[in-house]
Design a protein around this motif. Structure first.
Motif, PDB file in Angstrom:
ATOM      1  N   GLU A  43       1.151   6.025  -9.106  1.00 52.40           N
ATOM      2  CA  GLU A  43       0.789   5.213  -7.943  1.00 52.40           C
ATOM      3  C   GLU A  43      -0.126   4.050  -8.325  1.00 52.40           C
ATOM      4  OE1 GLU A  43      -0.478   7.580  -4.603  1.00 52.40           O
ATOM      5  OE2 GLU A  43       1.058   9.089  -5.034  1.00 52.40           O
ATOM      6  N   VAL A  44      -0.950   4.261  -9.345  1.00 51.57           N
ATOM      7  CA  VAL A  44      -1.831   3.176  -9.797  1.00 51.57           C
ATOM      8  C   VAL A  44      -1.705   3.031 -11.314  1.00 51.57           C
ATOM      9  CG1 VAL A  44      -4.213   2.348  -9.981  1.00 51.57           C
ATOM     10  CG2 VAL A  44      -3.466   3.501  -7.901  1.00 51.57           C
ATOM     11  N   ALA A  85     -10.642   4.772  -9.104  1.00 51.92           N
ATOM     12  CA  ALA A  85      -9.207   4.757  -8.788  1.00 51.92           C
ATOM     13  C   ALA A  85      -8.793   6.094  -8.161  1.00 51.92           C
ATOM     14  CB  ALA A  85      -8.396   4.479 -10.048  1.00 51.92           C
ATOM     15  N   ARG A 135      -2.005  -4.594  -3.797  1.00 54.14           N
ATOM     16  CA  ARG A 135      -1.165  -4.065  -4.878  1.00 54.14           C
ATOM     17  C   ARG A 135      -1.457  -4.644  -6.249  1.00 54.14           C
ATOM     18  NH1 ARG A 135       4.903  -2.705  -3.035  1.00 54.14           N
ATOM     19  NH2 ARG A 135       4.362  -1.185  -1.449  1.00 54.14           N
ATOM     20  N   ALA A 139      -2.072   3.064  -2.330  1.00 55.73           N
ATOM     21  CA  ALA A 139      -3.458   2.926  -2.790  1.00 55.73           C
ATOM     22  C   ALA A 139      -3.847   1.443  -2.807  1.00 55.73           C
ATOM     23  CB  ALA A 139      -3.618   3.526  -4.179  1.00 55.73           C
ATOM     24  N   ASP A 140      -5.027   1.149  -2.220  1.00 56.59           N
ATOM     25  CA  ASP A 140      -5.499  -0.236  -2.118  1.00 56.59           C
ATOM     26  C   ASP A 140      -6.353  -0.563  -3.344  1.00 56.59           C
ATOM     27  OD1 ASP A 140      -6.755  -2.618  -1.576  1.00 56.59           O
ATOM     28  OD2 ASP A 140      -7.313  -2.097   0.477  1.00 56.59           O
ATOM     29  N   VAL A 141      -5.763  -1.255  -4.318  1.00 58.38           N
ATOM     30  CA  VAL A 141      -6.504  -1.523  -5.552  1.00 58.38           C
ATOM     31  C   VAL A 141      -7.441  -2.727  -5.429  1.00 58.38           C
ATOM     32  CG1 VAL A 141      -4.927  -0.332  -7.121  1.00 58.38           C
ATOM     33  CG2 VAL A 141      -4.540  -2.751  -6.595  1.00 58.38           C
ATOM     34  N   ILE A 181      -2.127   8.363 -11.782  1.00 59.25           N
ATOM     35  CA  ILE A 181      -2.790   7.196 -12.375  1.00 59.25           C
ATOM     36  C   ILE A 181      -2.383   7.149 -13.850  1.00 59.25           C
ATOM     37  CG2 ILE A 181      -5.014   6.153 -12.986  1.00 59.25           C
ATOM     38  CD1 ILE A 181      -6.246   7.658 -10.613  1.00 59.25           C
ATOM     39  N   ARG A 228       2.374   1.113 -14.497  1.00 61.26           N
ATOM     40  CA  ARG A 228       2.671   1.111 -13.060  1.00 61.26           C
ATOM     41  C   ARG A 228       4.116   1.552 -12.793  1.00 61.26           C
ATOM     42  NH1 ARG A 228       3.838  -3.192  -9.505  1.00 61.26           N
ATOM     43  NH2 ARG A 228       5.575  -3.468 -10.934  1.00 61.26           N
ATOM     44  N   LEU A 261      -6.979   7.028  -4.265  1.00 59.18           N
ATOM     45  CA  LEU A 261      -5.744   7.785  -4.022  1.00 59.18           C
ATOM     46  C   LEU A 261      -5.869   8.694  -2.816  1.00 59.18           C
ATOM     47  CD1 LEU A 261      -4.437   9.064  -7.465  1.00 59.18           C
ATOM     48  CD2 LEU A 261      -3.541   7.221  -6.060  1.00 59.18           C
ATOM     49  N   SER A 295      -0.852  -1.365  -7.958  1.00 58.62           N
ATOM     50  CA  SER A 295      -0.519  -0.218  -7.112  1.00 58.62           C
ATOM     51  C   SER A 295       0.945  -0.311  -6.728  1.00 58.62           C
ATOM     52  CB  SER A 295      -1.393  -0.234  -5.868  1.00 58.62           C
ATOM     53  OG  SER A 295      -0.867   0.656  -4.904  1.00 58.62           O
TER      54      SER A 295
END
Lengths: 329, 329
Positions: free
Chosen positions: A264-265, A324, A303, A287-289, A230, A258, A328, A283
């Motif tokens: 990843e985030v 966040a 994303r 990872a589903d942000v 992150i 990013r 992950l 993202s």
């Protein structure tokens, strides 16, 4: 009707609209971007070839960046059109809903005919004629087909308008809307005399000193969590004041964290009030942000998402980064 | 012979070369870039389709960035090939001269047949067969035509190799070598399943933390002359040590000052010894920076040039900036 047949029918209807009317008002959305200005100019060029009279206008001024486009200097402000109103015929380009045209109602005749040409999937089909192509990368892509179908003789100036629309709306052929069709159209436009390198340098690589100063300040806040998975940066109201940057200059800043290898985030905390932050999430992987943003009353896509969170930076960061980290795992 | 006829003759000769030989060694240049690795993989793929045996190799390791390319994991180091030497047949791709293949002489048979496929205008036509296309944006562009002419059935993996070569050698379709042909080929490759956004994000937007740290340090030195018409940044040896950045991480840094609105000449001072600086110049407009570089024993083009200048930063900057100011007038 199949998709292709519907496309042809809407294309033919647009041509009829242009041929059967005269004295057009050509509009696009407020805070116009490259595709909006390009499309406005391209419609103006087509109407001129068809021997029609027209007025090009926008609620807001043309950004200086697009001043090189032929016709851009003809685009007037809505506020200056009262003497010529009312207009009985409008072509709106690249505008997803009527309200984004700005304050136009007093300029339009009753029963005004309005052709709405756009590629936004959210377009609400306002107007009397709508030609919405949600799979098109840009309104410029639709107008390329219109120009060809009208059998007008290409000129380099209109080719540059359409290349500008394609280039800016695909982020320089980097977004997921970059299709084979877009690249084939762009190829044709290069053959008509467009300069791929000059347009890219001007439209995609030029930055203002304010933007660069803001980037510098933002990067100085770069921090990491979870072994670099992150990464986040923060921008305060004072940063905007100090650098003279505009809110649009924040666009794309979240991509810096990013885009770092291993991240990843990526997160941007943008102060909007003393104790309130707009948080943008990007993202790069699994990872589903959207889920993270939803926890704070926001939303978006897997994303790319956003939310507004109350608190000082330390509090907001702590809560958001904890969420966040959860995303992950 | 016309250009087109010569092209076809060379294409046919390349096809005969591939069909008539076997047990190929496929090589590219040292410090391989995207086009070098892509072209090596693509030739390997074609030879496999033709039922040929081959060894892919390079003097240097494949950069991790290109590990996703199918065939990249087959690319061996020159130093590991002694047991299989000598090779009687070589295909060299994207390599402008024999010395840039690395130390290969001991691996090659006497009278070794060598096909040299390249797009660099400076290619010295080494080898027994040379197919040099100086107007091609990338060796990948030439290999696209070769693959089509061999009438091989496209697969997504080789499409990704060629898209990678096109994308990296045109700077994401932003350099002046971005032709209509490049964009048409890229369009075809998208139809074969390449992802424009994923490849662009991976190849063009990812940065290492070292690169970003170096950018941050470099931007902190940003200075201006002549009302913002000249902008410069400096990078010291210590900056490279502190950030862990490699010399290649400096590539493109000079574009930051050049890309600022209103700047006509961007300059990067890169320390190479205690009292010696490599100076890169970029001109966005009419100033001829080749002439500036020549004053310091360097050279280049009107818009991109370089020179090495002795002295400490203050001395070097003073002399160089004075010369750059002259070039503006």
């Amino acid at each position: 009707m199949s998709g292709a047949a519907a496309y042809v029918a809407e294309l033919e209807a647009a041509k009829r609209f242009m041929r059967e009317h005269d004295r057009f008002l050509v509009l696009s959305h407020v805070s116009p971007d490259g595709d909006a200005i390009s499309s406005t100019c391209a419609i103006g060029w087509m109407l001129k070839q068809l021997g029609k009279s027209y007025v090009l206008a926008n609620a807001d001024p043309v950004p200086g960046k697009f001043a090189y486009l032929k016709g851009a200097d003809e685009i007037r402000r809505l506020a200056d059109l009262s003497a010529e109103a009312p207009f009985a015929c409008v072509i709106a380009v690249d505008c997803a809903d009527y309200s984004r045209l700005g304050d136009v109602s007093h300029l339009l005749a009753e029963n005004c005919a309005m052709l709405n040409i756009d590629h936004h999937p959210t377009n609400d089909r306002f107007g009397t004629h709508a030609w919405i192509v949600p799979h098109a990368a840009a309104t410029a892509e639709i107008l390329f087909d219109l120009l060809e179908s009208l059998e007008l003789k290409w000129e380099q100036s209109v080719a540059e308008s359409l290349y500008t629309g394609l280039l800016t709306d695909t982020g320089g052929f980097r977004y997921s809307n970059t299709s084979a069709k877009v690249l084939r159209q762009a190829a044709h436009l290069l053959e008509l005399g467009c300069s791929a390198d000059e347009l890219a340098a001007h439209l995609l690589e030029k930055v203002t000193l304010s933007q660069l100063d803001l980037l510098r300040k933002a990067l100085s806040t770069l921090s990491f969590r979870r072994n670099g998975k992150i990464a986040w940066i923060a921008v305060s109201i004072q940063d905007l004041v100090d650098t003279g940057a505009s809110p649009e200059d924040l666009d794309g800043l979240v991509n810096y964290p990013r885009n770092i290898e291993g991240v990843e985030v990526g997160i941007l905390f943008k102060q909007v009030e003393t104790d309130r932050y707009k948080v943008s999430f990007r993202s790069g992987g699994s990872a589903d942000v959207a889920k993270v943003a939803q926890q704070f009353g926001g939303g978006g896509h897997i994303r790319a998402s956003g939310a507004t969170v109350a608190g000082n930076l330390e509090e907001v960061a702590e809560r958001v980064l904890a969420a966040a980290e959860e995303a992950l795992t």
